[in-house]
Design a protein around this motif. Structure first.
Motif, PDB file in Angstrom:
ATOM      1  N   PHE A   3      33.579   2.420  63.002  1.00  0.00           N
ATOM      2  CA  PHE A   3      32.882   3.004  64.151  1.00  0.00           C
ATOM      3  C   PHE A   3      33.350   4.451  64.231  1.00  0.00           C
ATOM      4  N   TYR A   4      32.423   5.393  64.087  1.00  0.00           N
ATOM      5  CA  TYR A   4      32.763   6.814  64.028  1.00  0.00           C
ATOM      6  C   TYR A   4      32.471   7.521  65.346  1.00  0.00           C
ATOM      7  N   PHE A   5      33.406   8.339  65.790  1.00  0.00           N
ATOM      8  CA  PHE A   5      33.201   9.276  66.897  1.00  0.00           C
ATOM      9  C   PHE A   5      33.030  10.656  66.258  1.00  0.00           C
ATOM     10  N   ILE A   6      31.849  11.235  66.395  1.00  0.00           N
ATOM     11  CA  ILE A   6      31.551  12.478  65.685  1.00  0.00           C
ATOM     12  C   ILE A   6      31.210  13.600  66.666  1.00  0.00           C
ATOM     13  N   GLY A   7      31.975  14.677  66.617  1.00  0.00           N
ATOM     14  CA  GLY A   7      31.695  15.847  67.443  1.00  0.00           C
ATOM     15  C   GLY A   7      30.544  16.650  66.872  1.00  0.00           C
ATOM     16  N   LEU A   8      29.686  17.151  67.757  1.00  0.00           N
ATOM     17  CA  LEU A   8      28.504  17.902  67.331  1.00  0.00           C
ATOM     18  C   LEU A   8      28.658  19.404  67.497  1.00  0.00           C
ATOM     19  N   ILE A  16      26.984  20.424  63.523  1.00  0.00           N
ATOM     20  CA  ILE A  16      27.745  19.271  63.053  1.00  0.00           C
ATOM     21  C   ILE A  16      28.468  19.660  61.761  1.00  0.00           C
ATOM     22  N   THR A  17      29.648  19.100  61.512  1.00  0.00           N
ATOM     23  CA  THR A  17      30.369  19.413  60.276  1.00  0.00           C
ATOM     24  C   THR A  17      29.694  18.733  59.095  1.00  0.00           C
ATOM     25  N   VAL A  18      29.996  19.220  57.899  1.00  0.00           N
ATOM     26  CA  VAL A  18      29.446  18.601  56.687  1.00  0.00           C
ATOM     27  C   VAL A  18      29.889  17.147  56.605  1.00  0.00           C
ATOM     28  N   LYS A  19      31.156  16.898  56.905  1.00  0.00           N
ATOM     29  CA  LYS A  19      31.676  15.532  56.874  1.00  0.00           C
ATOM     30  C   LYS A  19      30.945  14.651  57.883  1.00  0.00           C
ATOM     31  N   GLY A  20      30.740  15.187  59.098  1.00  0.00           N
ATOM     32  CA  GLY A  20      30.040  14.430  60.122  1.00  0.00           C
ATOM     33  C   GLY A  20      28.622  14.105  59.706  1.00  0.00           C
ATOM     34  N   LEU A  21      27.929  15.078  59.118  1.00  0.00           N
ATOM     35  CA  LEU A  21      26.541  14.866  58.695  1.00  0.00           C
ATOM     36  C   LEU A  21      26.451  13.799  57.605  1.00  0.00           C
ATOM     37  N   GLU A  22      27.390  13.811  56.676  1.00  0.00           N
ATOM     38  CA  GLU A  22      27.396  12.807  55.612  1.00  0.00           C
ATOM     39  C   GLU A  22      27.529  11.402  56.196  1.00  0.00           C
ATOM     40  N   ILE A  23      28.379  11.271  57.211  1.00  0.00           N
ATOM     41  CA  ILE A  23      28.592   9.960  57.831  1.00  0.00           C
ATOM     42  C   ILE A  23      27.351   9.522  58.604  1.00  0.00           C
ATOM     43  N   TYR A  50      18.815  15.347  60.884  1.00  0.00           N
ATOM     44  CA  TYR A  50      19.572  14.256  60.267  1.00  0.00           C
ATOM     45  C   TYR A  50      18.708  13.381  59.369  1.00  0.00           C
ATOM     46  N   GLY A  51      17.382  13.409  59.598  1.00  0.00           N
ATOM     47  CA  GLY A  51      16.491  12.575  58.823  1.00  0.00           C
ATOM     48  C   GLY A  51      16.578  11.110  59.182  1.00  0.00           C
ATOM     49  N   ARG A  52      16.864  10.823  60.466  1.00  0.00           N
ATOM     50  CA  ARG A  52      16.990   9.431  60.885  1.00  0.00           C
ATOM     51  C   ARG A  52      16.895   9.303  62.400  1.00  0.00           C
ATOM     52  N   GLU A  53      16.734   8.064  62.872  1.00  0.00           N
ATOM     53  CA  GLU A  53      16.611   7.814  64.305  1.00  0.00           C
ATOM     54  C   GLU A  53      17.960   7.998  64.999  1.00  0.00           C
ATOM     55  N   VAL A  54      17.905   8.546  66.219  1.00  0.00           N
ATOM     56  CA  VAL A  54      19.088   8.691  67.071  1.00  0.00           C
ATOM     57  C   VAL A  54      18.818   7.950  68.381  1.00  0.00           C
ATOM     58  N   THR A  75      31.115  -4.703  59.894  1.00  0.00           N
ATOM     59  CA  THR A  75      30.524  -4.899  58.568  1.00  0.00           C
ATOM     60  C   THR A  75      29.672  -3.721  58.105  1.00  0.00           C
ATOM     61  N   GLU A  76      29.426  -2.751  59.014  1.00  0.00           N
ATOM     62  CA  GLU A  76      28.614  -1.590  58.659  1.00  0.00           C
ATOM     63  C   GLU A  76      29.056  -0.388  59.495  1.00  0.00           C
ATOM     64  N   ASP A  77      28.707   0.801  59.037  1.00  0.00           N
ATOM     65  CA  ASP A  77      29.094   2.024  59.746  1.00  0.00           C
ATOM     66  C   ASP A  77      28.165   2.289  60.919  1.00  0.00           C
ATOM     67  N   VAL A  78      28.770   2.611  62.064  1.00  0.00           N
ATOM     68  CA  VAL A  78      28.026   2.998  63.266  1.00  0.00           C
ATOM     69  C   VAL A  78      28.595   4.320  63.753  1.00  0.00           C
ATOM     70  N   SER A  79      27.734   5.260  64.114  1.00  0.00           N
ATOM     71  CA  SER A  79      28.181   6.585  64.570  1.00  0.00           C
ATOM     72  C   SER A  79      27.845   6.810  66.036  1.00  0.00           C
TER      73      SER A  79
END
Length: 280
Positions: A3-8, A16-23, A50-54, A75-79
């Protein structure tokens, strides 16, 4: 899985950081915390970049329905996306604790927040004292406990960063009592309102006979708007002038300087509202 906490960051989708965007791109679900701060762009622009739903996560979801967000993160990544830095609000610390209670792994991807970006106004970060929050007053509720913290900072020669109130998805007392899920329009406190409320506090203190005030109507303060964006605006003015200056759309922040180093004085001259500030 995680479970990722990502600063924007503070500006737009590209902060967003490159690392954050990859995640974000590889996460199964992506939530956007939508009540402690805002970017200068909407959810649609984030989704486009991001190319995806938020999924918007309001206060109710974060504080009372966190299980829904945590679901599947073993079992899967959630941001979980946060404007600024993930630990800029205590709500997110609480979310970390709840994740650990469920034995979920988490990781934090940091970014810029107003807590460090405020240095753009020219005041040195290590000269800031305790940060305060200023809330919207009502006709019957005018809290001023933060005044004592401002005074303590000023007595120590320290600057004070004032975080200004945000009202998002709030209900009126009437609708709350009736159980109606009807929400008021979003409200973002301006530096004008902050200055007005602070001046009202010192006027009240004067009437009560207090002599050693933390500041006066002629004290220099700093208004900041949309920090980190291309339309970032900074103004240094007296409290009296700050009540009427126009620094544009939200988000606003407010700073009350303490003792100023010569370099800090020179920097404030760059943002002076008028010649009076340049002579400060």
């Amino acid at each position: 899985m995680m479970f990722y906490f990502i600063g924007l960051g503070l500006g737009d989708a590209k902060d967003i950081t490159v690392k954050g965007l990859e995640i974000v791109k590889k996460s199964k679900r992506v939530y956007l915390e939508a009540y402690t701060s805002i970017l200068t762009v909407g959810k649609e622009k984030l989704e486009e970049f991001y190319g995806r739903e938020v999924i918007l996560a309001d206060r109710d979801m974060v504080e009372t329905q966190s299980d829904e967000m945590f679901e599947g993160s073993d079992t899967e990544d959630v941001s979980f996306l946060v404007v600024g830095d993930p630990f800029g609000a205590t709500t997110h610390t609480d979310l970390v604790l709840r994740a650990k209670e469920k034995d979920l792994e988490y990781r934090v991807i940091h970014n810029a927040s107003i807590m460090n970006a405020v240095g753009c106004c020219g005041l040195q970060l290590y000269n800031f004292g305790e940060t305060i929050s200023i809330v919207f007053w009502t006709d019957t509720w005018k809290p001023d406990s933060f005044y004592d913290k401002i005074k303590r900072n000023r007595d120590l020669g320290m600057h004070t960063l004032c975080l200004l109130d945000i009202k998002v998805k709030e209900q009126s007392i009437e609708n709350l009592m009736k159980g109606k899920k009807i929400f008021e329009p979003p409200r973002y406190m301006s530096v004008n309102t902050a200055a007005e409320q602070l001046v009202e506090i010192i006027q009240r203190k004067k009437e009560e006979g207090e002599k050693d005030l933390a500041f006066t109507e002629d004290t220099i303060c700093i208004g900041l708007a949309r920090i980190g964006s291309e339309t970032q605006t900074i103004i240094a003015a007296t409290f009296t002038d700050m009540m009427t200056v126009d620094i544009g759309a939200p988000l606003h922040s407010f700073v009350i300087p303490g003792e100023l180093h010569p370099l800090e004085k020179d920097m404030l001259k760059l943002f002076a509202y008028n010649d009076d500030v340049k002579q400060y």
